[in-house]
Write an enzyme that holds these catalytic residues in place. Structure first.
Site, PDB file in Angstrom:
ATOM      1  N   GLY A  14       0.737  -1.209  -0.124  1.00 39.01           N
ATOM      2  CA  GLY A  14       0.150   0.072   0.060  1.00 39.01           C
ATOM      3  C   GLY A  14       0.741   1.343  -0.054  1.00 39.01           C
ATOM      4  CB  CYS A  15       0.197   4.635   1.289  1.00 39.86           C
ATOM      5  SG  CYS A  15       1.076   6.189   1.642  1.00 39.86           S
ATOM      6  CG  PHE A  16       5.976   5.016  -0.812  1.00 42.13           C
ATOM      7  CD1 PHE A  16       5.482   6.435  -0.106  1.00 42.13           C
ATOM      8  CD2 PHE A  16       6.331   4.793  -2.041  1.00 42.13           C
ATOM      9  CE1 PHE A  16       5.408   7.368  -1.203  1.00 42.13           C
ATOM     10  CE2 PHE A  16       6.399   5.861  -2.909  1.00 42.13           C
ATOM     11  CZ  PHE A  16       6.047   7.319  -2.449  1.00 42.13           C
ATOM     12  CB  CYS A  18       1.089   3.020   5.419  1.00 37.53           C
ATOM     13  SG  CYS A  18      -0.338   4.202   5.135  1.00 37.53           S
TER      14      CYS A  18
END
Length: 187
Positions: A14-16, A18
């Protein structure tokens, strides 16, 4: 830490933003760089990757000392930090750039990734069938400088405070209890 014997793991969860901060807190991790992998365009920008036109996933590339933390332990953290059962999505982040993927750097990493996925799935750590890609590593492009250490620099940014912060607290509680965190992370 023996910097001459570092190995690399490239993971998309997912979003890096995160996952970068969490991996950086682990004993044995030398560096974590946010970037892009798995696409068809050289030198992609964040805007291009976010538009979903390059085929890249947001990834973190982790340099680690295998004498202190193993690849399998990094994968345990990987399964913990994101939902590997949602195709091209993590929470409200939707698109192929947010897919779950392991970009293996060797045949041993491929084998470990396959075994780790099966073990996590068998333990039913997440409900549903895992959709994580296990694919050969080809190329990594570092994300723009403002993405590196993003959460630490912007903890009060709305996305960070609503999504990243709670994930970090959950991570610290779980992996701190296992003794996996470096001393700075436990404070």
């Amino acid at each position: 830490m023996d910097k001459n014997n570092l190995e690399y793991a490239t993971l998309a969860g997912g979003c890096f933003w995160c996952v970068e901060s969490c991996f950086h807190m682990l004993k044995g991790v030398d560096s974590v760089i946010s970037g892009y992998s798995g696409g068809h365009k050289a030198n992609p920008t964040y805007e291009e990757v976010s538009a979903g036109t390059t085929g890249h996933a947001e990834v973190v590339q982790i340099a680690y000392d295998p004498k202190i933390i193993s690849y399998k332990q990094l994968l345990e953290v990987f399964w913990f930090l994101h939902n590997p059962t949602t195709l091209n999505r993590q929470g409200n982040d939707i698109g192929t750039q947010y897919r779950s993927a392991i970009f293996y750097h060797s045949d041993k990493q491929k084998q470990d990734a396959e075994e780790s996925l099966k073990a996590s799935e068998d333990k039913q750590e997440w409900n549903g069938k895992y959709v994580t890609e296990i694919v050969p590593f080809e190329k990594f492009w570092s994300a723009e400088a403002y993405h590196q250490g993003y959460y630490n620099a912007n903890p009060n940014q709305p996305y960070c405070s609503a999504v990243v912060g709670p994930k970090i607290q959950k991570f610290k509680k779980h992996f701190g209890e296992l003794g996996w965190l470096n001393e700075k992370a436990e404070n």
